[in-house]
Motif scaffolding. Sequence first.
Motif, PDB file in Angstrom:
ATOM      1  N   TYR A   1      -0.064   1.914  -6.278  1.00 46.55           N
ATOM      2  CA  TYR A   1      -0.375   3.226  -5.664  1.00 46.55           C
ATOM      3  C   TYR A   1       0.741   4.236  -5.941  1.00 46.55           C
ATOM      4  O   TYR A   1       1.334   4.826  -5.046  1.00 46.55           O
ATOM      5  CB  TYR A   1      -0.707   3.122  -4.167  1.00 46.55           C
ATOM      6  CG  TYR A   1       0.160   2.226  -3.307  1.00 46.55           C
ATOM      7  CD1 TYR A   1       1.373   2.667  -2.769  1.00 46.55           C
ATOM      8  CD2 TYR A   1      -0.263   0.942  -2.979  1.00 46.55           C
ATOM      9  CE1 TYR A   1       2.140   1.868  -1.961  1.00 46.55           C
ATOM     10  CE2 TYR A   1       0.496   0.114  -2.173  1.00 46.55           C
ATOM     11  CZ  TYR A   1       1.702   0.587  -1.670  1.00 46.55           C
ATOM     12  OH  TYR A   1       2.471  -0.227  -0.870  1.00 46.55           O
TER      13      TYR A   1
ATOM     14  N   HIS B   1      -4.616   0.918  -7.050  1.00 48.72           N
ATOM     15  CA  HIS B   1      -4.741   2.071  -6.157  1.00 48.72           C
ATOM     16  C   HIS B   1      -5.985   1.886  -5.300  1.00 48.72           C
ATOM     17  O   HIS B   1      -6.941   1.236  -5.724  1.00 48.72           O
ATOM     18  CB  HIS B   1      -4.860   3.370  -6.967  1.00 48.72           C
ATOM     19  CG  HIS B   1      -4.051   4.505  -6.427  1.00 48.72           C
ATOM     20  ND1 HIS B   1      -3.010   5.093  -7.116  1.00 48.72           N
ATOM     21  CD2 HIS B   1      -4.124   5.172  -5.242  1.00 48.72           C
ATOM     22  CE1 HIS B   1      -2.490   6.083  -6.389  1.00 48.72           C
ATOM     23  NE2 HIS B   1      -3.152   6.150  -5.246  1.00 48.72           N
TER      24      HIS B   1
ATOM     25  N   ASP C   1      -6.988   6.415  -0.557  1.00 49.43           N
ATOM     26  CA  ASP C   1      -5.590   6.789  -0.358  1.00 49.43           C
ATOM     27  C   ASP C   1      -5.524   8.284  -0.041  1.00 49.43           C
ATOM     28  O   ASP C   1      -5.787   9.134  -0.905  1.00 49.43           O
ATOM     29  CB  ASP C   1      -4.787   6.471  -1.622  1.00 49.43           C
ATOM     30  CG  ASP C   1      -3.280   6.600  -1.430  1.00 49.43           C
ATOM     31  OD1 ASP C   1      -2.851   7.451  -0.639  1.00 49.43           O
ATOM     32  OD2 ASP C   1      -2.544   5.852  -2.092  1.00 49.43           O
TER      33      ASP C   1
END
Length: 323
Positions: free
Chosen positions: A209, A255, A259
């Motif tokens: 991420y 990821h 997010d």
Amino acid sequence: MDRRALLIAGLAAPVAAQTPPPAGKALPGPAPTETIDLWPAGAPGAPATLPSETVTERSTDPGRSDRAVAGIVRPRLVVFRPVQPNGGAMLVIPGGGFRHVVVDKEGYELGRWLAARGVTAFVLFYRLPGDGWAAGPDVALSDAQRAMRRIRHRAAAFGIDPARVGAMGFSAGGHVCADLAARFATSTYAPVDAADALPARPLLAAPIYPVVSMTPPLAHPGSRTLLIGDNPALEAAHSPHRNIPADAPPCFLVHAEDDASVPVDNSLVLRAALRARNIAVETHLFTAGGHGFGLRGAVGKPAAAWPELFLAWATTQGLVSAA
């Protein structure tokens, strides 16, 4: 440098007393006690007034620590040795938005997890770009480059193959990891000893991420402010996807689509840049996981699969033995 030369370079002299890990809660599991100072004579380019290292415990769970370390003056590696090392090693670079270094959930927990699987782990305490060091936005990259070289210089002492050293980073540490993958050969400090004759290129890189772009709207605002300030002229130099060389290492990207802090497109632009250079890249996007999940925060979510996926991929890249 070939494998034989790297192995010879690993026969380093004994190391003097090192800066210890920060104090914390007495928790189950092994507490790290072994450290390696990156710059034995002091980190270069110190500001006139040095910051003061502070440790903030953010966890309200009495059985779990979540420390954030700010004002790092003595960059160092905290070592997690496996009982049975398999010859592979990983530099682990925690996140923290360039405000601090999150040492437990994105550092020590990964160190223990890797060591339990035979990989020697080195958790990096790196200097922060807002603390006035002369290297400015390159200061964390300087520490990452130096860390790779110090690990290789002492490879024999740790029972690792200096050619099998990878790097993994999270969030802002993912930026440092991606920057290392892109600019491992960039000169960011003057050599100080024999370790600096060794390569800083990791065998593989795993930005998790990651903060990547420094250009709005993809840029994480806090990280951008602390790294380059309000200076658009620095965006290209400090956006790893805009600096991928033809010999960048293979990368593993993770990821979560949900997010809310660092948009998933940060990983996607990095993936596109790697593919444009014909660099092998494995990409895993999860529907849920949020930001900053590391190991503990991924439990019960789709993103929980990422560590074993990484280990399987790293085996195909030669980090660990398939036997």
